[in-house]
Design a protein around this motif. Structure first.
Motif, PDB file in Angstrom:
ATOM      1  N   THR A   1       0.751  -1.168   0.571  1.00 29.97           N
ATOM      2  CA  THR A   1       0.067   0.230  -0.080  1.00 29.97           C
ATOM      3  C   THR A   1       0.817   0.981   0.231  1.00 29.97           C
ATOM      4  O   THR A   1       1.694   1.045   0.917  1.00 29.97           O
ATOM      5  CB  THR A   1      -1.490  -0.037   1.505  1.00 29.97           C
ATOM      6  OG1 THR A   1      -2.077  -0.866   1.061  1.00 29.97           O
ATOM      7  CG2 THR A   1      -1.803   0.864   1.232  1.00 29.97           C
ATOM      8  N   HIS A   2       0.813   2.180  -0.296  1.00 31.41           N
ATOM      9  CA  HIS A   2       1.759   3.746  -0.898  1.00 31.41           C
ATOM     10  C   HIS A   2       0.657   4.752  -1.228  1.00 31.41           C
ATOM     11  O   HIS A   2      -1.051   4.935  -2.281  1.00 31.41           O
ATOM     12  CB  HIS A   2       1.857   3.190  -2.451  1.00 31.41           C
ATOM     13  CG  HIS A   2       2.989   1.774  -2.333  1.00 31.41           C
ATOM     14  ND1 HIS A   2       4.205   2.376  -2.300  1.00 31.41           N
ATOM     15  CD2 HIS A   2       2.898   0.995  -3.657  1.00 31.41           C
ATOM     16  CE1 HIS A   2       4.960   1.220  -2.572  1.00 31.41           C
ATOM     17  NE2 HIS A   2       4.012   0.460  -3.357  1.00 31.41           N
ATOM     18  N   PRO A   3       0.703   5.454   0.155  1.00 29.76           N
ATOM     19  CA  PRO A   3      -0.190   6.748   0.128  1.00 29.76           C
ATOM     20  C   PRO A   3       0.532   8.010  -0.938  1.00 29.76           C
ATOM     21  O   PRO A   3       1.885   7.143  -1.429  1.00 29.76           O
ATOM     22  CB  PRO A   3       0.519   7.711   1.408  1.00 29.76           C
ATOM     23  CG  PRO A   3       1.403   6.219   1.903  1.00 29.76           C
ATOM     24  CD  PRO A   3       1.335   5.477   1.258  1.00 29.76           C
ATOM     25  N   TYR A   4      -0.669   8.807  -1.680  1.00 30.29           N
ATOM     26  CA  TYR A   4      -0.658   9.047  -3.035  1.00 30.29           C
ATOM     27  C   TYR A   4       1.758  10.324  -3.415  1.00 30.29           C
ATOM     28  O   TYR A   4       2.065   9.998  -3.901  1.00 30.29           O
ATOM     29  CB  TYR A   4      -1.168   9.901  -3.820  1.00 30.29           C
ATOM     30  CG  TYR A   4      -2.994   8.550  -3.953  1.00 30.29           C
ATOM     31  CD1 TYR A   4      -2.537   8.409  -5.140  1.00 30.29           C
ATOM     32  CD2 TYR A   4      -3.274   9.214  -3.602  1.00 30.29           C
ATOM     33  CE1 TYR A   4      -3.076   7.174  -5.275  1.00 30.29           C
ATOM     34  CE2 TYR A   4      -4.525   8.478  -4.348  1.00 30.29           C
ATOM     35  CZ  TYR A   4      -4.896   7.021  -4.724  1.00 30.29           C
ATOM     36  OH  TYR A   4      -5.595   6.461  -5.219  1.00 30.29           O
ATOM     37  N   PRO A   5       1.202  10.234  -1.448  1.00 32.04           N
ATOM     38  CA  PRO A   5       2.655  11.773  -1.703  1.00 32.04           C
ATOM     39  C   PRO A   5       3.565  10.980  -2.450  1.00 32.04           C
ATOM     40  O   PRO A   5       5.175  11.570  -2.357  1.00 32.04           O
ATOM     41  CB  PRO A   5       2.020  12.025  -0.250  1.00 32.04           C
ATOM     42  CG  PRO A   5       0.429  12.085  -0.295  1.00 32.04           C
ATOM     43  CD  PRO A   5       0.620  10.719  -0.948  1.00 32.04           C
ATOM     44  N   GLU A   6       3.830   9.080  -2.151  1.00 33.14           N
ATOM     45  CA  GLU A   6       4.910   8.395  -1.960  1.00 33.14           C
ATOM     46  C   GLU A   6       4.991   8.383  -3.214  1.00 33.14           C
ATOM     47  O   GLU A   6       6.689   7.886  -3.639  1.00 33.14           O
ATOM     48  CB  GLU A   6       4.667   7.320  -1.566  1.00 33.14           C
ATOM     49  CG  GLU A   6       4.725   7.392   0.221  1.00 33.14           C
ATOM     50  CD  GLU A   6       4.821   6.147   1.150  1.00 33.14           C
ATOM     51  OE1 GLU A   6       4.846   5.249   0.212  1.00 33.14           O
ATOM     52  OE2 GLU A   6       4.649   6.446   2.513  1.00 33.14           O
ATOM     53  N   LEU A   7       4.361   8.431  -4.424  1.00 34.73           N
ATOM     54  CA  LEU A   7       4.504   7.897  -5.670  1.00 34.73           C
ATOM     55  C   LEU A   7       4.343   9.552  -6.637  1.00 34.73           C
ATOM     56  O   LEU A   7       4.259  10.161  -6.489  1.00 34.73           O
ATOM     57  CB  LEU A   7       2.694   7.076  -6.389  1.00 34.73           C
ATOM     58  CG  LEU A   7       3.503   6.030  -5.106  1.00 34.73           C
ATOM     59  CD1 LEU A   7       1.132   5.774  -5.920  1.00 34.73           C
ATOM     60  CD2 LEU A   7       4.053   5.024  -5.553  1.00 34.73           C
ATOM     61  N   GLY A   8       5.945   8.568  -8.316  1.00 32.14           N
ATOM     62  CA  GLY A   8       5.324   9.834  -8.837  1.00 32.14           C
ATOM     63  C   GLY A   8       4.667   9.962  -9.584  1.00 32.14           C
ATOM     64  O   GLY A   8       3.776   8.603  -9.600  1.00 32.14           O
ATOM     65  N   PRO A   9       4.274   9.897 -10.841  1.00 35.60           N
ATOM     66  CA  PRO A   9       3.508  10.088 -11.983  1.00 35.60           C
ATOM     67  C   PRO A   9       3.495   8.252 -12.239  1.00 35.60           C
ATOM     68  O   PRO A   9       4.507   7.575 -12.160  1.00 35.60           O
ATOM     69  CB  PRO A   9       3.364  10.585 -13.051  1.00 35.60           C
ATOM     70  CG  PRO A   9       4.413  11.614 -12.285  1.00 35.60           C
ATOM     71  CD  PRO A   9       5.201  10.804 -11.097  1.00 35.60           C
TER      72      PRO A   9
END
Length: 220
Positions: A175-183
């Motif tokens: 599970t990854h919160p969106y702030p941890e992910l690039g496009p």
């Protein structure tokens, strides 16, 4: 879906756009013709309510030059996707709204313009929660940020909400919160090409083939 229009009404010979009132080199609203940010903002003010009223999201709006005319590109989408007949309906509604806005006293686009309304392609990046939600089940590549540095992940989107996304990778679900992910980038899976081709059967194609002019001076 392509619509043609004119953002100014001719006062001289047919086909010759009238000069805007006000300072030379400025739009009627006072913004310089080169102020593309202001032009896009005016376009968004007109177009976004129309798209929203039709039940869709305005994903992108851009203006570019094609010879002596502008090209206004509008990207719309919705949960479950959007069919070509719906794109055509949105295109007609947006075109009518632009005409009405110009009639009410504002040069929305200077001179001749061409309106292009379409749905996003698979190459468009996933940057918002709704983008991830609409791609549940697809294989995605994305950069994950962490204390140990950035790392590339490839996994299938198994769930997504407004705060996080769940990716099924070779190492298992994560599970990854969106702030941890690039496009995120959707990966083409050849095993699914037949399904995509079947989904396209019966769709109408746009017969407008006169748009082969080279685009110049991209105004993003």
């Amino acid at each position: 879906m392509t619509q043609r229009g004119r953002a100014t009404r001719p006062s001289g010979p047919v086909g010759r756009p009238r000069r805007s009132e006000g300072a030379r080199g400025a739009d009627r609203g006072g913004a310089p013709r080169g102020d593309l940010a202001a032009r896009r903002a005016r376009l968004r003010e007109v177009i976004e309510p129309v798209v929203s009223a039709a039940g869709y999201d305005l994903e992108d709006l851009s203006v570019s030059r094609a010879g002596r005319r502008h090209v206004v590109r509008v990207i719309v989408d919705a949960d479950g996707g959007i069919r070509l007949d719906a794109v055509a309906d949105v295109s007609r509604a947006v075109s009518a709204a632009l005409d009405a806005a110009e009639e009410s006293g504002g040069d929305i686009v200077a001179g001749e313009y061409q309106l292009e309304v379409s749905s996003p392609g698979v190459d468009r990046p996933l940057t918002l929660p709704r983008h991830w939600r609409r791609n549940v089940g697809r294989l995605v590549k994305v950069t994950a940020r962490g204390d140990a540095g950035d790392r590339q992940l490839t996994g299938r989107v198994t769930a997504a909400d407004d705060e996080r996304v769940v990716l099924e990778t070779d190492a298992g679900p994560a599970t990854h919160p969106y702030p941890e992910l690039g496009p995120g980038r959707v990966q083409v899976e050849f095993s699914r090409l037949d399904d995509l081709a079947d989904a396209d059967l019966g769709d109408d194609t746009d017969d407008d083939t006169d748009d082969d002019e080279d685009l110049e001076d991209e105004e993003r």
